[in-house]
Design a protein around this motif. Sequence first.
Motif, short mmCIF file in Angstrom:
data_model
loop_
_atom_site.label_atom_id
_atom_site.label_comp_id
_atom_site.label_asym_id
_atom_site.label_seq_id
_atom_site.Cartn_x
_atom_site.Cartn_y
_atom_site.Cartn_z
N ASP A 69 -21.64 80.12 57.65
CA ASP A 69 -20.81 80.46 58.66
C ASP A 69 -22.00 80.40 59.91
OD1 ASP A 69 -18.80 79.44 58.55
OD2 ASP A 69 -18.31 81.46 57.73
N SER A 70 -23.49 80.22 59.73
CA SER A 70 -24.69 80.55 60.11
C SER A 70 -24.85 79.58 61.52
CB SER A 70 -25.61 81.02 59.59
OG SER A 70 -26.41 80.50 59.23
N ASN A 71 -25.77 79.39 62.18
CA ASN A 71 -26.48 78.62 62.52
C ASN A 71 -27.29 77.50 61.79
OD1 ASN A 71 -25.41 79.37 65.63
ND2 ASN A 71 -27.37 80.25 65.85
N GLU A 152 -16.88 97.72 42.90
CA GLU A 152 -18.15 96.75 43.75
C GLU A 152 -17.41 95.29 45.21
OE1 GLU A 152 -19.42 94.52 41.39
OE2 GLU A 152 -19.74 96.41 40.09
N ILE A 153 -18.33 94.63 45.41
CA ILE A 153 -17.92 94.31 46.71
C ILE A 153 -18.91 92.32 46.26
CG2 ILE A 153 -19.24 93.78 48.94
CD1 ILE A 153 -20.91 96.33 48.87
N PRO A 154 -17.56 92.22 45.92
CA PRO A 154 -17.17 90.91 46.22
C PRO A 154 -17.70 89.00 47.05
CG PRO A 154 -14.72 91.04 47.17
CD PRO A 154 -15.39 92.53 47.31
N CYS A 155 -18.64 88.01 46.36
CA CYS A 155 -19.53 87.70 47.07
C CYS A 155 -18.51 87.31 48.31
CB CYS A 155 -19.77 86.26 46.60
SG CYS A 155 -20.83 84.93 47.02
N PRO A 156 -19.36 87.28 49.75
CA PRO A 156 -18.37 86.18 50.86
C PRO A 156 -17.81 85.25 50.26
CG PRO A 156 -19.17 88.35 51.35
CD PRO A 156 -19.80 87.89 49.93
N GLU A 157 -16.89 84.28 50.62
CA GLU A 157 -16.28 82.78 50.65
C GLU A 157 -17.05 82.03 51.27
OE1 GLU A 157 -14.21 80.83 48.91
OE2 GLU A 157 -13.69 82.63 47.85
N ASN A 158 -17.73 83.04 52.44
CA ASN A 158 -18.90 82.11 53.40
C ASN A 158 -20.33 82.06 52.90
OD1 ASN A 158 -19.26 84.38 54.45
ND2 ASN A 158 -18.50 84.36 56.99
N TRP A 159 -20.74 82.41 52.27
CA TRP A 159 -22.01 83.16 51.53
C TRP A 159 -22.53 82.63 50.42
CZ3 TRP A 159 -24.74 85.34 47.86
CH2 TRP A 159 -26.03 85.45 48.22
#
Length: 199
Positions: A69-71, A152-159
């Motif tokens: 979701d970045s530029n 545990e930090i899950p991988c974000p959908e937008n990454w």
Amino acid sequence: MKASDILSYSDPWTLFSQWYAEAQSNPSLREPTAMILATSDQTGQPSARTVLLKKFSPQQGFVFFTNYDSNKGHDLAVNPKAALLFYWDPLFRQIKMEGVVEKISREESEKYWNSRPFDSRLAGTVSKQSQPVIGSLDKIYDEAKNLWDNKEIPCPENWGGFALKPSMIEFWVGHKFRLHDRVRFTHSGLAWVPQQLYP
Ligand SMILES: Cc1cc2nc3c(=O)[nH]c(=O)nc-3n(C[C@H](O)[C@H](O)[C@H](O)COP(=O)(O)O)c2cc1C
């Protein structure tokens, strides 16, 4: 290395691997994996920034990770054509390439995400990359750290990862008196074709 040496390579991958290995073993280079990624939006406005090369292969291309979701993510969604550029000053060498970018698989992105240290995953989760910061970034980060403390930090959908598959790779070697060597490899569809260019 002279243009005649570069012209003796039948494809750019072996030479890229050699130069990349030399850059990685050069102690003067702080970030040899850093490359400039150029994209453009739907109006044609170009934009450039640094990203890190995480892996490369002829099958997949050149892989980097970012926030979708970045530029740059928005640019690539509307125009997948992009360019990458390495400049290794202590080696006086440049490599530029152009091609088409695709997202890598979710599975592969998650695998890489899970290999990252806790603090990198935390930063990746907290960052709404390219959006304005409202409030204090340190406070937002500290709150997230407390929330995720050792979980545990899950991988974000937008990454995730993108791979640029090059159709052109150009090698540049600096020499005295501006008689620099440039050799461009273009992919004809069947094979790579090298061509020396004026500097
Ligand atoms: C040395 C260096 C390495 C960087 N590596 C990455 C990277 O791998 N992925 C990434 O998303 N941003 C990376 N950045 C930050 C980007 O240059 C950029 O600020 C950010 O991705 C937002 O770009 P955008 O708004 O054009 O999408 C790096 C910056 C520097 C200076």
